[in-house]
Design a protein around this motif. Sequence first.
Motif, PDB file in Angstrom:
ATOM      1  N   MET A  91       3.184   0.721   2.382  1.00 15.30           N
ATOM      2  CA  MET A  91       3.715   2.008   1.563  1.00 15.30           C
ATOM      3  C   MET A  91       2.733   2.886   1.669  1.00 15.30           C
ATOM      4  N   LYS A  92       1.145   2.721   1.682  1.00 17.10           N
ATOM      5  CA  LYS A  92       0.228   3.621   1.497  1.00 17.10           C
ATOM      6  C   LYS A  92       0.669   4.478   2.746  1.00 17.10           C
ATOM      7  N   THR A  93       0.731   3.872   4.035  1.00 21.99           N
ATOM      8  CA  THR A  93       0.835   4.321   5.005  1.00 21.99           C
ATOM      9  C   THR A  93       1.282   5.119   5.454  1.00 21.99           C
ATOM     10  N   LEU A  94       2.487   4.837   4.365  1.00 18.77           N
ATOM     11  CA  LEU A  94       3.744   6.139   4.612  1.00 18.77           C
ATOM     12  C   LEU A  94       3.596   7.592   4.120  1.00 18.77           C
ATOM     13  N   LEU A  95       3.251   7.242   2.885  1.00 18.03           N
ATOM     14  CA  LEU A  95       2.991   7.917   2.165  1.00 18.03           C
ATOM     15  C   LEU A  95       2.583  10.148   2.682  1.00 18.03           C
ATOM     16  N   PRO A  96       1.929   9.350   3.439  1.00 18.62           N
ATOM     17  CA  PRO A  96       0.482  11.265   3.631  1.00 18.62           C
ATOM     18  C   PRO A  96       2.004  11.697   5.182  1.00 18.62           C
ATOM     19  N   LEU A  97       2.335  10.652   5.324  1.00 17.95           N
ATOM     20  CA  LEU A  97       3.192  10.954   6.772  1.00 17.95           C
ATOM     21  C   LEU A  97       5.011  11.739   5.338  1.00 17.95           C
ATOM     22  N   LEU A  98       5.001  11.635   4.900  1.00 17.72           N
ATOM     23  CA  LEU A  98       6.144  11.407   3.886  1.00 17.72           C
ATOM     24  C   LEU A  98       5.595  12.902   3.150  1.00 17.72           C
ATOM     25  N   SER A  99       4.306  12.778   2.707  1.00 22.00           N
ATOM     26  CA  SER A  99       4.472  14.527   2.032  1.00 22.00           C
ATOM     27  C   SER A  99       4.579  15.489   3.185  1.00 22.00           C
ATOM     28  N   LEU A 100       3.452  15.305   4.066  1.00 24.86           N
ATOM     29  CA  LEU A 100       3.981  16.679   5.769  1.00 24.86           C
ATOM     30  C   LEU A 100       5.213  16.323   5.598  1.00 24.86           C
TER      31      LEU A 100
END
Length: 121
Positions: free
Chosen positions: A1-10
């Motif tokens: 989940m924490k690895t998807l957060l940067p991509l989701l934010s962009l």
Amino acid sequence: MKTLLPLLSLILQAFLLLALTSFFSGFYNAYTVFAGGDPKLMAGHISSAIVVSLIQIIPALIGLFINTYVLNSRLNKNININSSAMFINISKFYAYLWILFIPLGTFLGIKQLIRLKNVSK
């Protein structure tokens, strides 16, 4: 989940580009009907541009808040971002775009640039 957060934010902040595009295209449409002399038509184009861009800003704000969480977690060393250089560069680009939204966006953009400066150290 924490690895998807940067991509989701962009991805969510990409709605900011869409909002800016629809805002300026709505004002361009109002400019093109200016010669017709119908103020209601021109006001309709301006108001639709503002309403549509405000609707598109909502996911971009959510992306900005996720980005803030990711950067703060990175400062606290809780999240390791694999492609941190690309993430920070794209975040800087979005921070400069946020400055175009006066007055709230200007404040958010400047705060984001300060946060990115602290993360880059």
